[in-house]
Structures are given as C-alpha cells and as structure tokens.
Scaffold this motif. Structure first.
Motif, PDB file in Angstrom:
ATOM      1  N   LEU A   7      75.780  31.620  60.348  1.00  0.00           N
ATOM      2  CA  LEU A   7      76.798  30.712  61.240  1.00  0.00           C
ATOM      3  C   LEU A   7      77.134  29.679  60.231  1.00  0.00           C
ATOM      4  CD1 LEU A   7      74.879  30.773  64.304  1.00  0.00           C
ATOM      5  CD2 LEU A   7      77.190  31.452  63.989  1.00  0.00           C
ATOM      6  N   LEU A  10      80.745  30.110  58.615  1.00  0.00           N
ATOM      7  CA  LEU A  10      81.678  29.241  59.420  1.00  0.00           C
ATOM      8  C   LEU A  10      82.473  28.248  58.387  1.00  0.00           C
ATOM      9  CD1 LEU A  10      81.316  29.528  63.136  1.00  0.00           C
ATOM     10  CD2 LEU A  10      83.168  30.418  61.838  1.00  0.00           C
ATOM     11  N   LEU A  14      82.106  30.075  53.961  1.00  0.00           N
ATOM     12  CA  LEU A  14      83.571  30.717  54.002  1.00  0.00           C
ATOM     13  C   LEU A  14      84.225  29.912  53.294  1.00  0.00           C
ATOM     14  CD1 LEU A  14      84.659  31.922  57.712  1.00  0.00           C
ATOM     15  CD2 LEU A  14      84.756  32.885  55.263  1.00  0.00           C
ATOM     16  N   VAL A  33      89.574  26.228  57.383  1.00  0.00           N
ATOM     17  CA  VAL A  33      88.505  26.285  58.229  1.00  0.00           C
ATOM     18  C   VAL A  33      88.638  25.106  59.216  1.00  0.00           C
ATOM     19  CG1 VAL A  33      86.096  26.071  58.595  1.00  0.00           C
ATOM     20  CG2 VAL A  33      87.148  27.220  56.560  1.00  0.00           C
ATOM     21  N   CYS A  36      91.492  26.591  61.712  1.00  0.00           N
ATOM     22  CA  CYS A  36      91.056  27.386  62.816  1.00  0.00           C
ATOM     23  C   CYS A  36      89.737  26.937  63.811  1.00  0.00           C
ATOM     24  CB  CYS A  36      90.295  28.718  61.888  1.00  0.00           C
ATOM     25  SG  CYS A  36      91.463  29.660  61.185  1.00  0.00           S
ATOM     26  N   LYS A  65      83.487  32.453  68.032  1.00  0.00           N
ATOM     27  CA  LYS A  65      83.617  33.991  67.253  1.00  0.00           C
ATOM     28  C   LYS A  65      85.109  34.043  67.075  1.00  0.00           C
ATOM     29  CE  LYS A  65      80.105  36.040  70.049  1.00  0.00           C
ATOM     30  NZ  LYS A  65      79.902  36.983  71.062  1.00  0.00           N
ATOM     31  N   SER A  67      87.238  31.608  66.004  1.00  0.00           N
ATOM     32  CA  SER A  67      87.453  30.805  64.841  1.00  0.00           C
ATOM     33  C   SER A  67      87.021  31.476  63.806  1.00  0.00           C
ATOM     34  CB  SER A  67      86.444  29.497  65.050  1.00  0.00           C
ATOM     35  OG  SER A  67      86.977  28.535  63.979  1.00  0.00           O
ATOM     36  N   THR A  68      85.940  32.431  63.879  1.00  0.00           N
ATOM     37  CA  THR A  68      85.453  33.336  62.715  1.00  0.00           C
ATOM     38  C   THR A  68      86.704  34.314  62.252  1.00  0.00           C
ATOM     39  OG1 THR A  68      83.251  33.073  63.433  1.00  0.00           O
ATOM     40  CG2 THR A  68      83.855  34.812  61.847  1.00  0.00           C
ATOM     41  N   GLN A  69      87.142  34.830  63.386  1.00  0.00           N
ATOM     42  CA  GLN A  69      88.368  35.772  63.332  1.00  0.00           C
ATOM     43  C   GLN A  69      89.422  35.127  62.571  1.00  0.00           C
ATOM     44  OE1 GLN A  69      90.645  37.030  66.457  1.00  0.00           O
ATOM     45  NE2 GLN A  69      91.360  38.810  65.564  1.00  0.00           N
ATOM     46  N   CYS A 118      87.406  39.159  68.125  1.00  0.00           N
ATOM     47  CA  CYS A 118      86.736  37.832  67.827  1.00  0.00           C
ATOM     48  C   CYS A 118      85.193  38.183  67.655  1.00  0.00           C
ATOM     49  CB  CYS A 118      86.893  36.905  68.816  1.00  0.00           C
ATOM     50  SG  CYS A 118      88.745  36.181  68.989  1.00  0.00           S
ATOM     51  N   PHE A 122      82.891  38.148  64.072  1.00  0.00           N
ATOM     52  CA  PHE A 122      81.637  37.408  64.135  1.00  0.00           C
ATOM     53  C   PHE A 122      80.587  38.254  63.704  1.00  0.00           C
ATOM     54  CE2 PHE A 122      78.046  35.046  66.307  1.00  0.00           C
ATOM     55  CZ  PHE A 122      78.006  33.844  65.770  1.00  0.00           C
ATOM     56  N   VAL A 125      80.644  38.946  59.981  1.00  0.00           N
ATOM     57  CA  VAL A 125      80.072  37.762  59.280  1.00  0.00           C
ATOM     58  C   VAL A 125      78.604  37.779  59.191  1.00  0.00           C
ATOM     59  CG1 VAL A 125      79.893  35.386  59.166  1.00  0.00           C
ATOM     60  CG2 VAL A 125      82.085  36.361  59.356  1.00  0.00           C
TER      61      VAL A 125
END
Length: 131
Positions: A7, A10, A14, A33, A36, A65, A67-69, A118, A122, A125
């Motif tokens: 996490l 993120l 990232l 980041v 997103c 999730k 946001s990660t995508q 999504c 997640f 990652v």
C-alpha cells in the motif's frame, strides 16, 4: 508487513517508480498519483489506514484499488482492461540495475487476475511488493 509495502506503493513507491521509469521529475509523478487519488475519491486517511494496518489489503475500498489502476494506466504499465503491459515495463527498466528483478517479478505477477481491472491492478502491486 506485506500489506504495508503494497500500500505504500500508492504514494511513495509509485512516485519513485514513475520518476525512475519514465524519467519524470518528482513533482510530475506526485501530480499523477494525486490526480488519480482525487479522480477516485481516495483520501490521505484512506492511504494512512492501509499503511498502518488499520485496514487490511483484502478490505481495501474499490476506490483505492481503482486509484492503483489509474496510476498504472497513466504511467503506461497497464491498459484500461487490467492487462499489464509487460513490454513497456521491461523497456523502462532495460538499462537499470533492476532489470533482472523486474523480469522475475513480471514472470511471477503478470498473470495475477482480480475480480475486475481495479482489483487486478491492486493485486499486481501487492504481488510485486511481496517479492
């Protein structure tokens, strides 16, 4: 520990990855980041709860999730359907000291599939961070 590593990606990791891989300056990566996160309604509290372990990865909200995508798609590492763009990732790492590790992680993590795009992002990652 694995949850914290996955996490943290993120925000901090990232941002570092994007800066290194795409030769983006830190401000641009942070903007990506942050954009997103905003686009998906993710707050810094959401991230802090995940990093602290208050929220477990399996209980992460869909917006986190997604946001990660979003980050992976905008960085060119995933398409909108949740498919990891392994050639793009390999190209970005080709001339770094991380290329061998990335190759191994891609072999292990590129086939990870979640319930939707999504969730797939997640989980990927998490797979990379759990290496």
């Amino acid at each position: 520990m694995r949850a914290t590593l996955a996490l943290t990606l993120l925000l901090s990791c990232l941002t570092g990855i994007l800066s290194q891989q795409q030769k983006l300056d830190s401000a641009v990566a942070k903007t990506l980041v942050s954009g997103c996160m905003k686009e998906n309604g993710v707050t810094y509290q959401d991230i802090e709860d995940l990093q602290s372990g208050k929220v477990k990865p399996q209980d992460a909200k869909d917006n986190v999730k997604c946001s990660t995508q979003c980050i992976l798609v905008k960085s060119g590492f995933m398409d909108s359907t949740g498919k990891l763009l392994t050639d793009n990732i390999k190209t970005h790492y080709a001339n770094t000291n991380l290329s061998d590790a990335v190759e191994k992680d891609l072999e292990r993590c590129s086939q990870v599939k979640g319930a939707n795009a999504c969730d797939t992002a997640f989980q990927i990652v998490g797979c990379f961070e759990g290496a």
